[in-house]
Design a protein around this motif. Structure first.
Motif, PDB file in Angstrom:
ATOM      1  N   SER A  12       0.859  -1.184   0.000  1.00 29.08           N
ATOM      2  CA  SER A  12       0.000   0.000   0.000  1.00 29.08           C
ATOM      3  C   SER A  12       0.896   1.234   0.000  1.00 29.08           C
ATOM      4  O   SER A  12       2.124   1.124  -0.034  1.00 29.08           O
ATOM      5  CB  SER A  12      -0.900   0.016   1.231  1.00 29.08           C
ATOM      6  OG  SER A  12      -0.154   0.318   2.392  1.00 29.08           O
ATOM      7  N   GLU A  13       0.275   2.405   0.096  1.00 37.55           N
ATOM      8  CA  GLU A  13       1.035   3.658   0.138  1.00 37.55           C
ATOM      9  C   GLU A  13       1.943   3.722   1.362  1.00 37.55           C
ATOM     10  O   GLU A  13       2.854   4.550   1.417  1.00 37.55           O
ATOM     11  CB  GLU A  13       0.095   4.861   0.125  1.00 37.55           C
ATOM     12  CG  GLU A  13      -0.751   5.002   1.359  1.00 37.55           C
ATOM     13  CD  GLU A  13      -1.791   6.100   1.255  1.00 37.55           C
ATOM     14  OE1 GLU A  13      -1.911   6.851   2.230  1.00 37.55           O
ATOM     15  OE2 GLU A  13      -2.468   6.215   0.225  1.00 37.55           O
ATOM     16  N   ARG A  29      -3.575  -2.797  -1.653  1.00 42.27           N
ATOM     17  CA  ARG A  29      -4.699  -2.048  -1.088  1.00 42.27           C
ATOM     18  C   ARG A  29      -5.136  -1.021  -2.121  1.00 42.27           C
ATOM     19  O   ARG A  29      -4.376  -0.137  -2.506  1.00 42.27           O
ATOM     20  CB  ARG A  29      -4.297  -1.348   0.207  1.00 42.27           C
ATOM     21  CG  ARG A  29      -5.483  -0.600   0.827  1.00 42.27           C
ATOM     22  CD  ARG A  29      -5.139   0.041   2.131  1.00 42.27           C
ATOM     23  NE  ARG A  29      -4.313   1.228   1.926  1.00 42.27           N
ATOM     24  CZ  ARG A  29      -3.989   2.081   2.898  1.00 42.27           C
ATOM     25  NH1 ARG A  29      -4.392   1.867   4.132  1.00 42.27           N
ATOM     26  NH2 ARG A  29      -3.232   3.119   2.639  1.00 42.27           N
ATOM     27  N   CYS A  31      -8.011   0.879  -1.763  1.00 42.67           N
ATOM     28  CA  CYS A  31      -8.576   2.045  -1.082  1.00 42.67           C
ATOM     29  C   CYS A  31      -8.783   1.731   0.389  1.00 42.67           C
ATOM     30  O   CYS A  31      -8.688   0.584   0.816  1.00 42.67           O
ATOM     31  CB  CYS A  31      -9.883   2.464  -1.728  1.00 42.67           C
ATOM     32  SG  CYS A  31     -11.145   1.180  -1.758  1.00 42.67           S
ATOM     33  N   TYR A  32      -9.065   2.764   1.125  1.00 43.38           N
ATOM     34  CA  TYR A  32      -9.457   2.637   2.528  1.00 43.38           C
ATOM     35  C   TYR A  32     -10.679   3.523   2.687  1.00 43.38           C
ATOM     36  O   TYR A  32     -10.644   4.709   2.383  1.00 43.38           O
ATOM     37  CB  TYR A  32      -8.329   3.026   3.487  1.00 43.38           C
ATOM     38  CG  TYR A  32      -7.602   4.284   3.132  1.00 43.38           C
ATOM     39  CD1 TYR A  32      -7.908   5.484   3.778  1.00 43.38           C
ATOM     40  CD2 TYR A  32      -6.616   4.298   2.150  1.00 43.38           C
ATOM     41  CE1 TYR A  32      -7.245   6.660   3.448  1.00 43.38           C
ATOM     42  CE2 TYR A  32      -5.957   5.460   1.819  1.00 43.38           C
ATOM     43  CZ  TYR A  32      -6.270   6.633   2.474  1.00 43.38           C
ATOM     44  OH  TYR A  32      -5.613   7.800   2.131  1.00 43.38           O
ATOM     45  N   THR A  36      -8.876   6.560  -2.297  1.00 45.74           N
ATOM     46  CA  THR A  36      -7.966   5.729  -3.081  1.00 45.74           C
ATOM     47  C   THR A  36      -6.570   5.754  -2.474  1.00 45.74           C
ATOM     48  O   THR A  36      -6.060   6.813  -2.107  1.00 45.74           O
ATOM     49  CB  THR A  36      -7.897   6.238  -4.536  1.00 45.74           C
ATOM     50  OG1 THR A  36      -9.214   6.232  -5.082  1.00 45.74           O
ATOM     51  CG2 THR A  36      -6.992   5.368  -5.390  1.00 45.74           C
ATOM     52  N   ASP A  37      -5.964   4.579  -2.351  1.00 41.82           N
ATOM     53  CA  ASP A  37      -4.585   4.471  -1.892  1.00 41.82           C
ATOM     54  C   ASP A  37      -3.698   5.227  -2.886  1.00 41.82           C
ATOM     55  O   ASP A  37      -3.817   5.048  -4.100  1.00 41.82           O
ATOM     56  CB  ASP A  37      -4.176   2.997  -1.824  1.00 41.82           C
ATOM     57  CG  ASP A  37      -2.804   2.789  -1.228  1.00 41.82           C
ATOM     58  OD1 ASP A  37      -1.810   3.183  -1.866  1.00 41.82           O
ATOM     59  OD2 ASP A  37      -2.719   2.223  -0.128  1.00 41.82           O
ATOM     60  N   LYS A  38      -2.816   6.062  -2.378  1.00 39.66           N
ATOM     61  CA  LYS A  38      -1.992   6.926  -3.237  1.00 39.66           C
ATOM     62  C   LYS A  38      -1.077   6.153  -4.179  1.00 39.66           C
ATOM     63  O   LYS A  38      -0.684   6.675  -5.214  1.00 39.66           O
ATOM     64  CB  LYS A  38      -1.168   7.889  -2.381  1.00 39.66           C
ATOM     65  CG  LYS A  38      -2.016   8.899  -1.654  1.00 39.66           C
ATOM     66  CD  LYS A  38      -1.196   9.739  -0.702  1.00 39.66           C
ATOM     67  CE  LYS A  38      -2.129  10.630   0.102  1.00 39.66           C
ATOM     68  NZ  LYS A  38      -1.492  11.128   1.319  1.00 39.66           N
ATOM     69  N   PHE A  40      -1.855   2.933  -5.323  1.00 42.06           N
ATOM     70  CA  PHE A  40      -2.585   1.830  -5.952  1.00 42.06           C
ATOM     71  C   PHE A  40      -2.276   1.717  -7.442  1.00 42.06           C
ATOM     72  O   PHE A  40      -1.875   0.664  -7.932  1.00 42.06           O
ATOM     73  CB  PHE A  40      -4.087   1.985  -5.727  1.00 42.06           C
ATOM     74  CG  PHE A  40      -4.898   1.044  -6.562  1.00 42.06           C
ATOM     75  CD1 PHE A  40      -4.765  -0.315  -6.430  1.00 42.06           C
ATOM     76  CD2 PHE A  40      -5.780   1.535  -7.504  1.00 42.06           C
ATOM     77  CE1 PHE A  40      -5.504  -1.193  -7.213  1.00 42.06           C
ATOM     78  CE2 PHE A  40      -6.526   0.672  -8.290  1.00 42.06           C
ATOM     79  CZ  PHE A  40      -6.382  -0.692  -8.139  1.00 42.06           C
ATOM     80  N   CYS A  58     -10.072  -3.491  -0.246  1.00 45.41           N
ATOM     81  CA  CYS A  58     -10.463  -2.222   0.347  1.00 45.41           C
ATOM     82  C   CYS A  58     -10.380  -2.393   1.861  1.00 45.41           C
ATOM     83  O   CYS A  58     -10.974  -3.325   2.404  1.00 45.41           O
ATOM     84  CB  CYS A  58     -11.886  -1.850  -0.066  1.00 45.41           C
ATOM     85  SG  CYS A  58     -12.522  -0.376   0.760  1.00 45.41           S
ATOM     86  N   TYR A  59      -9.640  -1.532   2.530  1.00 40.79           N
ATOM     87  CA  TYR A  59      -9.630  -1.537   3.989  1.00 40.79           C
ATOM     88  C   TYR A  59     -10.915  -0.865   4.430  1.00 40.79           C
ATOM     89  O   TYR A  59     -11.135   0.308   4.189  1.00 40.79           O
ATOM     90  CB  TYR A  59      -8.395  -0.799   4.521  1.00 40.79           C
ATOM     91  CG  TYR A  59      -8.173  -1.037   5.983  1.00 40.79           C
ATOM     92  CD1 TYR A  59      -7.334  -2.063   6.399  1.00 40.79           C
ATOM     93  CD2 TYR A  59      -8.801  -0.264   6.940  1.00 40.79           C
ATOM     94  CE1 TYR A  59      -7.131  -2.309   7.742  1.00 40.79           C
ATOM     95  CE2 TYR A  59      -8.607  -0.505   8.283  1.00 40.79           C
ATOM     96  CZ  TYR A  59      -7.774  -1.514   8.682  1.00 40.79           C
ATOM     97  OH  TYR A  59      -7.587  -1.753  10.011  1.00 40.79           O
TER      98      TYR A  59
END
Length: 79
Positions: A12-13, A29, A31-32, A36-38, A40, A58-59
């Motif tokens: 993930s980021e 990951r 997104c959370y 959006t995960d930076k 991804f 997705c978290y």
């Protein structure tokens, strides 16, 4: 019968640049919640370039059914 091992990574980021070429697969990951995960897109593109299979997740932060649906729609549209 021999044992078969595959080496994967969950990224993930929060990870620095990961050398994906040493892994057989990645779990990214996406997104959370509805963010959006930076990294991804970067990690997904890197896996595509290296022909490494990957999955996404997705978290989840949902507290009720409507939030869960919104997060599911978000990750579905993202991928």
């Amino acid at each position: 019968m021999s044992n078969v091992k595959h080496w994967g990574v969950d990224i993930s980021e929060l990870n620095d640049d990961v050398n994906l070429s040493k892994y057989d697969f990645a779990i990214i990951r996406a997104c959370y919640g509805e963010y959006t995960d930076k990294k991804f897109e970067y990690f997904a593109n890197k896996c595509e370039q290296l022909k490494i299979p990957y999955g996404v997740y997705c978290y989840d932060y949902a507290l009720d059914d409507s939030q869960a649906r919104a997060e599911a729609d978000y990750v579905y549209n993202l991928i």
